[in-house]
Design a protein around this motif. Structure first.
Motif, PDB file in Angstrom:
ATOM      1  N   ILE A 469       0.842  -1.206   0.000  1.00  0.00           N
ATOM      2  CA  ILE A 469       0.000   0.000   0.000  1.00  0.00           C
ATOM      3  C   ILE A 469       0.873   1.249   0.000  1.00  0.00           C
ATOM      4  O   ILE A 469       1.804   1.379   0.797  1.00  0.00           O
ATOM      5  CB  ILE A 469      -0.947   0.017   1.223  1.00  0.00           C
ATOM      6  CG1 ILE A 469      -1.803  -1.243   1.239  1.00  0.00           C
ATOM      7  CG2 ILE A 469      -1.825   1.270   1.197  1.00  0.00           C
ATOM      8  CD1 ILE A 469      -2.704  -1.430   0.035  1.00  0.00           C
ATOM      9  N   TRP A 470       0.560   2.153  -0.906  1.00  0.00           N
ATOM     10  CA  TRP A 470       1.291   3.422  -1.069  1.00  0.00           C
ATOM     11  C   TRP A 470       0.416   4.561  -0.550  1.00  0.00           C
ATOM     12  O   TRP A 470      -0.785   4.622  -0.872  1.00  0.00           O
ATOM     13  CB  TRP A 470       1.617   3.623  -2.543  1.00  0.00           C
ATOM     14  CG  TRP A 470       2.352   4.881  -2.898  1.00  0.00           C
ATOM     15  CD1 TRP A 470       3.698   5.059  -2.941  1.00  0.00           C
ATOM     16  CD2 TRP A 470       1.779   6.133  -3.307  1.00  0.00           C
ATOM     17  NE1 TRP A 470       4.018   6.344  -3.343  1.00  0.00           N
ATOM     18  CE2 TRP A 470       2.843   7.025  -3.572  1.00  0.00           C
ATOM     19  CE3 TRP A 470       0.471   6.598  -3.462  1.00  0.00           C
ATOM     20  CZ2 TRP A 470       2.647   8.346  -3.982  1.00  0.00           C
ATOM     21  CZ3 TRP A 470       0.264   7.916  -3.872  1.00  0.00           C
ATOM     22  CH2 TRP A 470       1.345   8.758  -4.132  1.00  0.00           C
ATOM     23  N   LEU A 471       0.993   5.474   0.236  1.00  0.00           N
ATOM     24  CA  LEU A 471       0.240   6.616   0.789  1.00  0.00           C
ATOM     25  C   LEU A 471       0.987   7.913   0.543  1.00  0.00           C
ATOM     26  O   LEU A 471       2.226   7.950   0.525  1.00  0.00           O
ATOM     27  CB  LEU A 471       0.017   6.459   2.297  1.00  0.00           C
ATOM     28  CG  LEU A 471      -0.717   5.207   2.791  1.00  0.00           C
ATOM     29  CD1 LEU A 471       0.290   4.121   3.158  1.00  0.00           C
ATOM     30  CD2 LEU A 471      -1.601   5.533   3.993  1.00  0.00           C
ATOM     31  N   HIS A 472       0.215   8.997   0.377  1.00  0.00           N
ATOM     32  CA  HIS A 472       0.806  10.337   0.201  1.00  0.00           C
ATOM     33  C   HIS A 472      -0.269  11.376   0.513  1.00  0.00           C
ATOM     34  O   HIS A 472      -1.445  11.188   0.197  1.00  0.00           O
ATOM     35  CB  HIS A 472       1.300  10.532  -1.230  1.00  0.00           C
ATOM     36  CG  HIS A 472       2.197  11.725  -1.406  1.00  0.00           C
ATOM     37  ND1 HIS A 472       1.709  13.016  -1.458  1.00  0.00           N
ATOM     38  CD2 HIS A 472       3.541  11.831  -1.520  1.00  0.00           C
ATOM     39  CE1 HIS A 472       2.715  13.861  -1.610  1.00  0.00           C
ATOM     40  NE2 HIS A 472       3.846  13.161  -1.642  1.00  0.00           N
ATOM     41  N   THR A 477       2.884  18.674  -0.315  1.00  0.00           N
ATOM     42  CA  THR A 477       4.252  18.160  -0.340  1.00  0.00           C
ATOM     43  C   THR A 477       4.494  17.226   0.843  1.00  0.00           C
ATOM     44  O   THR A 477       4.159  17.551   1.976  1.00  0.00           O
ATOM     45  CB  THR A 477       5.248  19.335  -0.264  1.00  0.00           C
ATOM     46  OG1 THR A 477       5.038  20.189  -1.386  1.00  0.00           O
ATOM     47  CG2 THR A 477       6.676  18.835  -0.272  1.00  0.00           C
ATOM     48  N   GLY A 478       5.076  16.063   0.556  1.00  0.00           N
ATOM     49  CA  GLY A 478       5.345  15.124   1.640  1.00  0.00           C
ATOM     50  C   GLY A 478       6.099  13.905   1.146  1.00  0.00           C
ATOM     51  O   GLY A 478       6.472  13.794  -0.030  1.00  0.00           O
ATOM     52  N   ALA A 496      -0.392   4.590   9.385  1.00  0.00           N
ATOM     53  CA  ALA A 496       0.481   4.975   8.271  1.00  0.00           C
ATOM     54  C   ALA A 496       0.061   6.314   7.687  1.00  0.00           C
ATOM     55  O   ALA A 496       0.903   7.134   7.302  1.00  0.00           O
ATOM     56  CB  ALA A 496       0.453   3.893   7.195  1.00  0.00           C
ATOM     57  N   ALA A 497      -1.257   6.560   7.629  1.00  0.00           N
ATOM     58  CA  ALA A 497      -1.762   7.843   7.122  1.00  0.00           C
ATOM     59  C   ALA A 497      -1.338   8.987   8.038  1.00  0.00           C
ATOM     60  O   ALA A 497      -0.985  10.081   7.574  1.00  0.00           O
ATOM     61  CB  ALA A 497      -3.279   7.796   6.989  1.00  0.00           C
ATOM     62  N   GLU A 498      -1.345   8.727   9.327  1.00  0.00           N
ATOM     63  CA  GLU A 498      -0.884   9.743  10.280  1.00  0.00           C
ATOM     64  C   GLU A 498       0.601  10.036  10.089  1.00  0.00           C
ATOM     65  O   GLU A 498       1.044  11.180  10.175  1.00  0.00           O
ATOM     66  CB  GLU A 498      -1.155   9.278  11.717  1.00  0.00           C
ATOM     67  CG  GLU A 498      -2.619   9.343  12.106  1.00  0.00           C
ATOM     68  CD  GLU A 498      -2.874   8.820  13.505  1.00  0.00           C
ATOM     69  OE1 GLU A 498      -2.131   7.907  13.947  1.00  0.00           O
ATOM     70  OE2 GLU A 498      -3.805   9.308  14.164  1.00  0.00           O
ATOM     71  N   LEU A 499       1.381   8.984   9.814  1.00  0.00           N
ATOM     72  CA  LEU A 499       2.801   9.181   9.532  1.00  0.00           C
ATOM     73  C   LEU A 499       2.993   9.983   8.247  1.00  0.00           C
ATOM     74  O   LEU A 499       3.863  10.849   8.161  1.00  0.00           O
ATOM     75  CB  LEU A 499       3.511   7.831   9.423  1.00  0.00           C
ATOM     76  CG  LEU A 499       3.739   7.065  10.734  1.00  0.00           C
ATOM     77  CD1 LEU A 499       4.259   5.662  10.437  1.00  0.00           C
ATOM     78  CD2 LEU A 499       4.719   7.809  11.633  1.00  0.00           C
ATOM     79  N   ALA A 500       2.181   9.686   7.222  1.00  0.00           N
ATOM     80  CA  ALA A 500       2.261  10.433   5.969  1.00  0.00           C
ATOM     81  C   ALA A 500       1.987  11.910   6.206  1.00  0.00           C
ATOM     82  O   ALA A 500       2.646  12.786   5.628  1.00  0.00           O
ATOM     83  CB  ALA A 500       1.281   9.861   4.950  1.00  0.00           C
ATOM     84  N   ALA A 501       1.026  12.214   7.059  1.00  0.00           N
ATOM     85  CA  ALA A 501       0.716  13.609   7.387  1.00  0.00           C
ATOM     86  C   ALA A 501       1.838  14.250   8.195  1.00  0.00           C
ATOM     87  O   ALA A 501       2.210  15.395   7.966  1.00  0.00           O
ATOM     88  CB  ALA A 501      -0.603  13.678   8.159  1.00  0.00           C
ATOM     89  N   LYS A 502       2.402  13.450   9.128  1.00  0.00           N
ATOM     90  CA  LYS A 502       3.480  13.969   9.974  1.00  0.00           C
ATOM     91  C   LYS A 502       4.722  14.297   9.144  1.00  0.00           C
ATOM     92  O   LYS A 502       5.380  15.312   9.376  1.00  0.00           O
ATOM     93  CB  LYS A 502       3.828  12.953  11.060  1.00  0.00           C
ATOM     94  CG  LYS A 502       4.965  13.391  11.994  1.00  0.00           C
ATOM     95  CD  LYS A 502       5.249  12.315  13.013  1.00  0.00           C
ATOM     96  CE  LYS A 502       6.446  12.681  13.880  1.00  0.00           C
ATOM     97  NZ  LYS A 502       6.235  13.872  14.700  1.00  0.00           N
ATOM     98  N   LYS A 511      -7.165  17.153  10.267  1.00  0.00           N
ATOM     99  CA  LYS A 511      -7.961  16.752   9.097  1.00  0.00           C
ATOM    100  C   LYS A 511      -7.156  16.862   7.798  1.00  0.00           C
ATOM    101  O   LYS A 511      -7.571  17.513   6.840  1.00  0.00           O
ATOM    102  CB  LYS A 511      -9.240  17.579   9.018  1.00  0.00           C
ATOM    103  CG  LYS A 511     -10.187  17.325  10.187  1.00  0.00           C
ATOM    104  CD  LYS A 511     -11.481  18.096  10.042  1.00  0.00           C
ATOM    105  CE  LYS A 511     -12.413  17.810  11.216  1.00  0.00           C
ATOM    106  NZ  LYS A 511     -13.681  18.580  11.132  1.00  0.00           N
ATOM    107  N   VAL A 512      -5.993  16.230   7.795  1.00  0.00           N
ATOM    108  CA  VAL A 512      -5.127  16.230   6.613  1.00  0.00           C
ATOM    109  C   VAL A 512      -5.579  15.102   5.677  1.00  0.00           C
ATOM    110  O   VAL A 512      -5.656  13.948   6.102  1.00  0.00           O
ATOM    111  CB  VAL A 512      -3.648  16.013   7.010  1.00  0.00           C
ATOM    112  CG1 VAL A 512      -2.766  16.011   5.767  1.00  0.00           C
ATOM    113  CG2 VAL A 512      -3.200  17.093   7.981  1.00  0.00           C
ATOM    114  N   PRO A 513      -5.879  15.403   4.390  1.00  0.00           N
ATOM    115  CA  PRO A 513      -6.279  14.340   3.465  1.00  0.00           C
ATOM    116  C   PRO A 513      -5.075  13.520   3.009  1.00  0.00           C
ATOM    117  O   PRO A 513      -4.053  14.067   2.604  1.00  0.00           O
ATOM    118  CB  PRO A 513      -6.890  15.111   2.291  1.00  0.00           C
ATOM    119  CG  PRO A 513      -6.237  16.445   2.326  1.00  0.00           C
ATOM    120  CD  PRO A 513      -5.917  16.734   3.768  1.00  0.00           C
ATOM    121  N   VAL A 514      -5.182  12.215   3.088  1.00  0.00           N
ATOM    122  CA  VAL A 514      -4.108  11.317   2.662  1.00  0.00           C
ATOM    123  C   VAL A 514      -4.679  10.298   1.678  1.00  0.00           C
ATOM    124  O   VAL A 514      -5.614   9.564   2.001  1.00  0.00           O
ATOM    125  CB  VAL A 514      -3.480  10.584   3.879  1.00  0.00           C
ATOM    126  CG1 VAL A 514      -2.412   9.599   3.402  1.00  0.00           C
ATOM    127  CG2 VAL A 514      -2.894  11.583   4.860  1.00  0.00           C
TER     128      VAL A 514
END
Length: 558
Positions: A469-472, A477-478, A496-502, A511-514
């Motif tokens: 699974i790939w997340l961004h 930018t991230g 993992a989505a929280e890490l992508a936002a971090k 409420k960051v969209p990932v």
């Protein structure tokens, strides 16, 4: 922020206590102005950090050295040749100035002991490291010729000269009864005594309000003989550091067993260590971003002007329709019913009397074609400019978060490939490749996170499996985030989505969209910049960009 000469007295005694008699095992270099000397004592090894950075010159013991340069400077090689293998005979301070000498004994030709001295001049923008033997300069980190200074030159084979004397009193030997007769104001205190900086001076003034000037000087002197290293923190920023307790400043005081421990902690909080090239590349990216944003502004103005293209076509069509009703070279403007108006509203058409009406029609059509083509071209240029800004922001994000030489080296490679930075032809030792961040979710699933664009590409297209699974972060930018599992649990997915936002520009936001999808749906267009991808079949989750809130106990950085 650094210690004044007064606070360097107990620092010198501290270093002397731990290091004298020790054998210099190794000398390494972390950046252009920072060195670490490894010193072995029986059953113990010490690391002495020396930095002559103009904004924060310092010298203290550290628990762990920062990453070394892949290729040390010539001066570092000179230090190694003359100091490694020698024993520290003495560490001494010059009066109460911010100059500390390290005398090193080694066995020379014929078994004769020779002494080499490293002068650590920690004096602000004039800070320097100078290697001396028999009063002559062997070499210096910063060479100073007559063009730079008329007062004091520092060049190899010259006689070593001390910086200009200040002719001030030494508080440890001065007759305080005699001295205090001439002391009235705070500036006088700094002018009378060696080594007194603003913090020590303010502390004396504060104490003198309750016990008098002489008693405050005596108290400060005794405090220095029995130091209580501390710094004062206010609004999470360090406002002062000292070898003695500071009472005049508001804020939270933190005390330490040693000055080295205090200085190392303060250095970590203030993040004074900047890896080589990081600052240079950040400045480069800042300038490129500024240029790109200015270019977009100009292009948008040109695009607004090109929006008038249809007006010239309307003029041309109307003039072509009514051209036979008018004579060439007769009118500067004509008014005719607009063929595109349903109510027969009239339109005013300006004419160039020097040319025929037919030529005026052709001019209007040419302007229409030119503006229409310009609109398409400008729109394409604006889109390219926006893509470049997004890319540069991703590089800036990577630079701000990188810490090791390997990470910076990868960004340098990326900038060279992109034409933003010219490659230095001189061959240097390369750093080893940096590794992506590795985390484990609460259920033990491995999660990988790229540290820069080159690593993002490597992670997504070389390391990850098609079903991973790939997340961004969506349109933010991230870093690329990979879950090493085909069907992760909801808990792992949100983690993992929280890490992508971090690890994105939205870190700390709510409420960051990932976006997330399988690796097999992520593609890299030919010729696209590092880190740029297109993807399909994605879904979006909304998370907070601060993993530490509520998930601190879940992070397992491998």
């Amino acid at each position: 922020m650094n210690l004044d000469g007064f606070s360097m007295r107990p620092l010198t005694l501290e270093l002397k206590k731990f290091l004298v008699g020790g054998r210099i095992d190794k000398i390494s270099q972390q950046n252009k102005v920072t060195f670490t000397i490894t010193i072995r004592q029986p059953g113990q090894t010490f690391l002495l950090k020396i930095s002559v950075a103009p904004q924060n010159p310092a010298m203290y013991l550290v628990k762990k050295s920062a990453e070394n340069l892949p290729e040390p400077s010539t001066f570092c090689m000179v230090l190694r040749k003359n100091l490694e293998g020698g024993r520290i005979a003495e560490i001494r301070q010059f009066e109460l100035d911010r100059i500390i000498f390290i005398d090193v004994d080694s066995i020379g030709a014929g078994g004769k002991i020779q002494t080499v001295t490293l002068s650590c001049e920690l004096i602000g923008k004039y800070s320097n490291l100078i290697l001396i033997s028999e009063e002559k300069i062997i070499d210096a980190l910063k060479k100073i010729g007559t063009n730079s200074s008329r007062v004091r030159t520092v060049l190899p084979n010259q006689i070593y000269q001390m910086p200009p004397a200040q002719n001030k009193f030494d508080i440890f030997s001065a007759d305080l009864d005699e001295v205090t007769k001439n002391l009235q104001a705070d500036k006088s205190i700094m002018n009378f005594f060696q080594g007194f900086g603003p913090q020590t001076t303010q502390e004396i003034i504060f104490l003198s309000e309750s016990v008098g000037l002489k008693n405050s000087l005596e108290k400060i002197r005794e405090n220095c003989k029995n130091p209580t290293p501390c710094f004062v923190e206010e609004n999470k920023k360090i406002s002062a550091i000292s070898a003695i307790d500071l009472n005049y400043l508001p804020g939270e005081k933190k005390f330490f067993e040693t000055l080295s421990e205090m200085l190392e902690t303060a250095d970590e909080i203030m993040k004074n260590f900047v890896p080589p090239d990081k600052e240079k590349f950040l400045k480069l990216i800042h300038n490129e971003l500024k240029r790109a944003k200015n270019k977009i502004s100009v292009l948008e103005n040109e695009l607004a002007a090109s929006e008038n293209a249809e007006d010239f076509k309307i003029l041309a069509d109307n003039l072509s329709t009514y051209r036979y009703q008018f004579k060439d070279h007769a009118d500067e403007k004509i008014s005719v019913p607009n063929i595109y108006s349903e109510i027969g509203e009239k339109i005013l058409i300006p004419l160039d009397k020097k040319i025929t009406i037919a030529a005026n029609v052709q001019n209007f059509y040419k302007k229409y074609d030119k503006l229409k083509r310009a609109k398409i071209f400008i729109t394409e240029q604006i889109e390219k400019c926006r893509e470049e800004i997004f890319y540069l922001e991703s590089v800036e994000h990577s630079l701000n978060s990188c810490e090791t030489l390997a990470e910076i080296d990868e960004i340098k490679t990326e900038l060279i490939a992109g034409g933003y930075f010219k490659e230095n032809r001189k061959k240097t030792a390369s750093s080893k490749k940096s590794e992506p961040f590795k985390f484990f979710s609460p259920d033990g699933t491995e999660i990988l996170i790229g540290k820069n664009n080159l690593q993002n590409d490597r992670l997504t297209f070389k390391i990850a499996a098609p079903e991973d699974i790939w997340l961004h972060t969506k349109n933010i930018t991230g870093s690329h985030v990979i879950i090493r599992a085909e069907n992760p649990s909801d808990e792992t997915l949100f983690f993992a989505a929280e890490l992508a936002a971090k690890f994105s520009k939205a870190a700390g936001s709510s409420k960051v969209p990932v976006d997330y999808t399988k690796i097999k749906f992520v593609k890299k267009p030919n010729g696209s910049k590092p880190g740029f991808v297109i993807f399909t079949n994605q879904k979006t989750v909304y998370v907070d960009g601060d993993v530490e809130n509520g998930n601190e106990n879940k992070i397992g950085n491998a």
